[in-house]
Each structure stands twice: as structure tokens, then as C-alpha cells.
Design a protein around this motif. Structure first.
Motif, PDB file in Angstrom:
ATOM      1  N   GLU A 340     -12.846 -21.524  91.096  1.00 25.98           N
ATOM      2  CA  GLU A 340     -12.853 -20.170  91.666  1.00 25.98           C
ATOM      3  C   GLU A 340     -13.968 -19.323  91.064  1.00 25.98           C
ATOM      4  O   GLU A 340     -14.630 -18.545  91.756  1.00 25.98           O
ATOM      5  CB  GLU A 340     -11.501 -19.515  91.390  1.00 25.98           C
ATOM      6  N   GLN A 341     -14.202 -19.500  89.764  1.00 25.64           N
ATOM      7  CA  GLN A 341     -15.222 -18.720  89.057  1.00 25.64           C
ATOM      8  C   GLN A 341     -16.607 -19.367  89.151  1.00 25.64           C
ATOM      9  O   GLN A 341     -17.553 -18.873  88.533  1.00 25.64           O
ATOM     10  CB  GLN A 341     -14.813 -18.571  87.593  1.00 25.64           C
ATOM     11  N   LYS A 342     -16.692 -20.467  89.882  1.00 26.01           N
ATOM     12  CA  LYS A 342     -17.953 -21.179  90.093  1.00 26.01           C
ATOM     13  C   LYS A 342     -18.560 -21.748  88.810  1.00 26.01           C
ATOM     14  O   LYS A 342     -19.768 -21.943  88.712  1.00 26.01           O
ATOM     15  CB  LYS A 342     -18.960 -20.292  90.834  1.00 26.01           C
ATOM     16  N   VAL A 343     -17.700 -22.014  87.836  1.00 27.87           N
ATOM     17  CA  VAL A 343     -18.142 -22.756  86.651  1.00 27.87           C
ATOM     18  C   VAL A 343     -18.341 -24.218  87.033  1.00 27.87           C
ATOM     19  O   VAL A 343     -19.258 -24.887  86.568  1.00 27.87           O
ATOM     20  CB  VAL A 343     -17.115 -22.621  85.506  1.00 27.87           C
ATOM     21  N   THR A 344     -17.453 -24.725  87.902  1.00 24.57           N
ATOM     22  CA  THR A 344     -17.630 -26.045  88.505  1.00 24.57           C
ATOM     23  C   THR A 344     -17.824 -25.866  90.012  1.00 24.57           C
ATOM     24  O   THR A 344     -17.409 -24.852  90.587  1.00 24.57           O
ATOM     25  CB  THR A 344     -16.411 -26.948  88.244  1.00 24.57           C
ATOM     26  N   LYS A 345     -18.450 -26.850  90.631  1.00 26.92           N
ATOM     27  CA  LYS A 345     -18.737 -26.751  92.060  1.00 26.92           C
ATOM     28  C   LYS A 345     -17.484 -26.876  92.913  1.00 26.92           C
ATOM     29  O   LYS A 345     -17.433 -26.357  94.031  1.00 26.92           O
ATOM     30  CB  LYS A 345     -19.738 -27.834  92.459  1.00 26.92           C
ATOM     31  N   SER A 346     -16.491 -27.590  92.401  1.00 24.40           N
ATOM     32  CA  SER A 346     -15.240 -27.772  93.131  1.00 24.40           C
ATOM     33  C   SER A 346     -14.119 -27.955  92.108  1.00 24.40           C
ATOM     34  O   SER A 346     -14.374 -28.069  90.900  1.00 24.40           O
ATOM     35  CB  SER A 346     -15.317 -28.986  94.063  1.00 24.40           C
ATOM     36  N   THR A 347     -12.890 -27.982  92.601  1.00 23.85           N
ATOM     37  CA  THR A 347     -11.753 -28.162  91.698  1.00 23.85           C
ATOM     38  C   THR A 347     -11.694 -29.599  91.218  1.00 23.85           C
ATOM     39  O   THR A 347     -11.622 -30.544  92.011  1.00 23.85           O
ATOM     40  CB  THR A 347     -10.434 -27.804  92.403  1.00 23.85           C
ATOM     41  N   VAL A 348     -11.729 -29.787  89.914  1.00 21.56           N
ATOM     42  CA  VAL A 348     -11.693 -31.121  89.320  1.00 21.56           C
ATOM     43  C   VAL A 348     -10.254 -31.617  89.292  1.00 21.56           C
ATOM     44  O   VAL A 348      -9.349 -30.910  88.827  1.00 21.56           O
ATOM     45  CB  VAL A 348     -12.263 -31.092  87.892  1.00 21.56           C
ATOM     46  N   ASP A 349     -10.036 -32.822  89.803  1.00 18.45           N
ATOM     47  CA  ASP A 349      -8.716 -33.449  89.741  1.00 18.45           C
ATOM     48  C   ASP A 349      -8.603 -34.154  88.395  1.00 18.45           C
ATOM     49  O   ASP A 349      -9.228 -35.195  88.167  1.00 18.45           O
ATOM     50  CB  ASP A 349      -8.551 -34.451  90.882  1.00 18.45           C
ATOM     51  N   VAL A 350      -7.819 -33.590  87.499  1.00 14.53           N
ATOM     52  CA  VAL A 350      -7.719 -34.120  86.141  1.00 14.53           C
ATOM     53  C   VAL A 350      -6.836 -35.363  86.083  1.00 14.53           C
ATOM     54  O   VAL A 350      -7.052 -36.251  85.251  1.00 14.53           O
ATOM     55  CB  VAL A 350      -7.176 -33.030  85.190  1.00 14.53           C
ATOM     56  N   ARG A 351      -5.866 -35.465  86.966  1.00 17.56           N
ATOM     57  CA  ARG A 351      -4.843 -36.514  86.872  1.00 17.56           C
ATOM     58  C   ARG A 351      -5.414 -37.935  86.733  1.00 17.56           C
ATOM     59  O   ARG A 351      -4.911 -38.722  85.911  1.00 17.56           O
ATOM     60  CB  ARG A 351      -3.897 -36.441  88.072  1.00 17.56           C
ATOM     61  N   PRO A 352      -6.443 -38.338  87.492  1.00 20.27           N
ATOM     62  CA  PRO A 352      -6.944 -39.708  87.348  1.00 20.27           C
ATOM     63  C   PRO A 352      -7.560 -40.001  85.981  1.00 20.27           C
ATOM     64  O   PRO A 352      -7.824 -41.163  85.658  1.00 20.27           O
ATOM     65  CB  PRO A 352      -8.014 -39.811  88.445  1.00 20.27           C
ATOM     66  N   HIS A 353      -7.766 -38.964  85.199  1.00 18.80           N
ATOM     67  CA  HIS A 353      -8.422 -39.127  83.906  1.00 18.80           C
ATOM     68  C   HIS A 353      -7.447 -38.956  82.745  1.00 18.80           C
ATOM     69  O   HIS A 353      -7.848 -38.606  81.636  1.00 18.80           O
ATOM     70  CB  HIS A 353      -9.563 -38.122  83.783  1.00 18.80           C
ATOM     71  N   LEU A 354      -6.171 -39.223  82.996  1.00 18.40           N
ATOM     72  CA  LEU A 354      -5.137 -39.078  81.982  1.00 18.40           C
ATOM     73  C   LEU A 354      -4.524 -40.420  81.646  1.00 18.40           C
ATOM     74  O   LEU A 354      -4.457 -41.326  82.486  1.00 18.40           O
ATOM     75  CB  LEU A 354      -4.045 -38.122  82.462  1.00 18.40           C
ATOM     76  N   ILE A 355      -4.060 -40.536  80.399  1.00 17.41           N
ATOM     77  CA  ILE A 355      -3.361 -41.731  79.931  1.00 17.41           C
ATOM     78  C   ILE A 355      -1.964 -41.328  79.459  1.00 17.41           C
ATOM     79  O   ILE A 355      -1.820 -40.367  78.710  1.00 17.41           O
ATOM     80  CB  ILE A 355      -4.116 -42.401  78.766  1.00 17.41           C
ATOM     81  N   ASP A 356      -0.959 -42.073  79.908  1.00 17.38           N
ATOM     82  CA  ASP A 356       0.396 -41.900  79.390  1.00 17.38           C
ATOM     83  C   ASP A 356       0.495 -42.692  78.103  1.00 17.38           C
ATOM     84  O   ASP A 356       0.650 -43.910  78.106  1.00 17.38           O
ATOM     85  CB  ASP A 356       1.431 -42.381  80.402  1.00 17.38           C
TER      86      ASP A 356
END
Length: 365
Positions: A340-356
Motif C-alpha cells: 500500500e505504501q509502495k515500499v514493495t511493488k505488490s503484496t508479498v505472499d510470505v506463506r511459501p517462505h515459511l518453515i514449520d
């Protein structure tokens, strides 16, 4: 990190301001153990591979010993104590691994680059800096979290400053690191007051290069976190204009591991997590015992003026824990805010980059 290039209110300072000394630059270097010599008639061979594994046969014939490369922890905290007393080395030995202290701990952005370049295996940062790094081409995943440090992070101003409220920042210069904790805190504070980001001049500096600029009055305020806020408050006559709690911060601390390392050595990641969790609890219970682990003098030492404040902040810290669904939701809130603040170009999906971490092979004691 990706940010708006069209923002005319942002200011860059010289890469090496006069107040910055060369010995404060973050240096991340590869520290791999040398291969062991061949033993008499043994037919074993040794080599170093890009996954950080040292192919030296471990004692007892239990396979290759793995090297976990970690940023040097400095002079305070439970990792510093673990380095000094050997407890981390012993914890890793249980899963046939050892530690190599590589470079020094600091901002997550260069650490993320080192992870991607296979020069580092684990590092700690904030979810805000992790989101910014994940917007690029990440080579790491997140495996542990610590809930936001709402007492130790915020926007600093000098005592006696005419800046009394967030609205007083309009037209002023605020130092912050691009795409991480400090920019997040500033933008959160501005949004809360309905202030356009363009009304405040962001001066992008690395956190470990900002103290002199702030102290000399080249900027009017400084958005930062505990590592830098504590000495600024204790030694430089500063105070929080607003802290993390006041702006509703979702800025978790997170631990990242190089993806290739996690895939090949999940038992080492789990053992390391176990050490973080257990020793984080010990430090929270008695934070004073974890200050000035190696020395009580010099530039890395917590000064007497800083001690009480550092202990107070540490007592409010959370303990390293697995990443839950509730945490993931808050990570998503941070990612959406940065887009929203244009720090990133789009919303980053964090979930694929997580480990249980609970599902990893092996058992951490």
C-alpha cells in the motif's frame, strides 16, 4: 529493496558520512572450517561444498559434520554467551554439527544477500525487512518468530526538540533504513495521523551509520529499534516521540535459514531453534546476566548509563517460538501495508517462505 523512485521528498546522504568509521561497516565473510588431514592409512577425503557442509568425518563414524554459519553475536545476548561458554557448540554437536561465526550481526538486508549468495546459513532480522527481501529473489525461509518489541522500537527525537507530536514531523527530515523496521515505523506513525508520506523527508541510512548524523542534528528524528535506541536514549539525550506500541507495530523479529541448508539439514535447523527458544527464556528471566559477555569496556560494551534501560527492554521481549497461523496473518498485514505504501511493488505472499519448525526431522533437546 524496492521503493518508489519518483518520491521527491526522499533524500540520500553520502555513502560514507564523516561520522561513520570504517570499522562499523558490516562485513559478511565465508568462514568454512579447513578439511582435516588424511589419517595414516584411512581412505577418507575431504572437501567444502556450497551448502556450508564440512566433509570432515565426525567422531564415532556417524557421518559428515555440518557447519552452521551464523553472524557473530557481539558482546551481549544469549548467543554471545553461547559462543563464550560453548553451549551452542554442544547443542549442535548432538546433531553432528558445529558453528562458524561469520562476520557480525547487523541489519537484515546485507544478511539476506549473504544468505542468497550461500555465504551465511542463518540470520535474524525483522518481518518488515524480510518482506522487502522476499520481494526480490529470495534464497531463504523463515523458521522462528519473536513477537514485536513494542517497547524498544520507535521514532526518536532529541530532548528539547520542538517536535512534540507526529504531526510536527511534517516538513522535517527523518532518518530511516529503506524497506525495513524503521521505514515501517515511520510510515505507520504517519498513516495513523493521516499524514501523506510525501510531507516528511525520509533520509535513507543504514542503522549502524545513523547515530552521528542524528546526534549532529543533520536529521530531526530517527526511526529505529532497541539495538540503537537504547544507547541514543541513555547517552545522547533522546526520547521516543512514539514507540512501537503507540503505532500498533506488527514488526516481529524472525529467524531466516538458507533454503538449501534447511532442505539438506533439517535436524540442524531444529536443534538450533531449540537452543534459541530455551536460551531466549533464560535471558528474558535474567537479562542483566547476558550483558557485556566478553568485555565491559570499549565500543561494544553496554555502558552503566545504558544498563537499566537495556534490562527493562529485554524483560519485555518475547521468546523465540514457532510461526503460527496467527503470526502468519500479522505477517500478511505487514506485507499488505508495504505494498500500500509502495515500499514493495505488490503484496508479498510470505506463506511459501515459511518453515514449520515442529515438523522438521530430528529432535531438539
Amino acid at each position: 529493496m524496492t521503493a518508489r523512485s519518483s518520491d521527491r521528498r526522499r533524500t540520500a546522504v553520502p555513502k560514507e558520512p564523516a561520522t561513520v568509521t570504517a570499522n562499523r561497516r558490516l562485513v559478511l565473510t565465508t568462514a568454512l572450517a579447513a578439511a582435516a588431514a588424511l589419517a595414516l592409512t584411512a581412505c577418507s577425503s575431504s572437501s567444502s561444498s556450497s551448502d556450508g557442509r564440512n566433509a570432515t568425518a565426525s567422531s564415532g563414524g556417524k557421518g559428515a559434520e555440518v557447519t552452521l554459519r551464523i553472524p557473530d553475536p557481539g558482546n551481549s545476548g544469549f548467543l554471545a554467551k553461547g559462543k563464550k561458554d560453548g553451549s551452542l557448540e554442544r547443542a549442535l554437536a548432538a546433531v553432528h554439527a558445529k558453528v562458524a561465526w561469520t562476520g557480525s550481526a547487523g541489519p537484515f538486508a546485507p544478511a539476506a544477500q549473504a544468505l542468497n549468495a550461500q555465504q551465511l546459513d542463518v540470520a535474524q532480522g525483522s518481518i518488515t525487512s524480510a518482506v522487502a527481501a522476499l520481494a526480490q529473489k529470495p534464497g531463504f525461509k523463515l523458521f522462528a518468530q519473536t513477537e514485536p518489541d513494542q517497547a524498544g522500537e520507535g521514532i526518536l527525537v532529541k530532548n528539547g526538540s520542538p517536535i512534540r507530536t507526529v504531526r510536527d514531523l511534517i516538513g522535517k527530515k527523518v532518518a530511516c533504513s529503506q524497506g525495513g523496521t524503521s521505514e515501517y515505523l515511520l510510515l505507520k506513525a504517519l498513516k495513523q495521523e493521516g499524514i501523506s508520506p510525501d510531507q516528511v523527508e525520509r533520509v535513507y541510512l543504514r542503522a549502524d551509520q545513523t547515530s552521528g548524523v542524528f546526534n549532529s542534528g543533520q536529521v530531526d528524528a530517527w526511526a529505529t529499534w532497541g539495538t540503537f535506541a537504547v544507547p541514543a536514549i541513555a547517552n545522547s539525550g533522546a526520547h521516543f516521540l512514539v514507540d512501537g506500541k503507540a503505532v500498533g507495530s506488527d514488526n516481529y523479529a524472525v529467524w531466516a535459514v538458507r533454503t538449501g541448508f534447511a532442505d539438506q539439514h533439517p535436524e540442524v535447523v531444529k536443534a538450533f531453534y531449540g537452543y534459541l527458544h530455551d536460551n531466549g527464556r533464560k535471558e528474558k528471566a535474567d537479562p542483566g546476566a547476558y550483558l557485556n559477555v566478553f568485555t565491559d569496556a570499549g565500543p561494544t560494551a553496554v555502558t552503566p548509563a545504558e544498563k537499566d534501560l537495556a534490562i527493562g527492554v529485554a524483560r519485555q521481549r518475547a521468546v523465540e517460538s514457532p510461526i503460527t497461523e496467527a503470526d502468519i496473518t500479522r505477517f500478511g498485514t505487514v506485507a499488505a501495508f508495504f505494498a500500500e505504501q509502495k515500499v514493495t511493488k505488490s503484496t508479498v505472499d510470505v506463506r511459501p517462505h515459511l518453515i514449520d519448525v515442529n515438523s522438521l526431522a530430528g529432535a531438539a533437546k
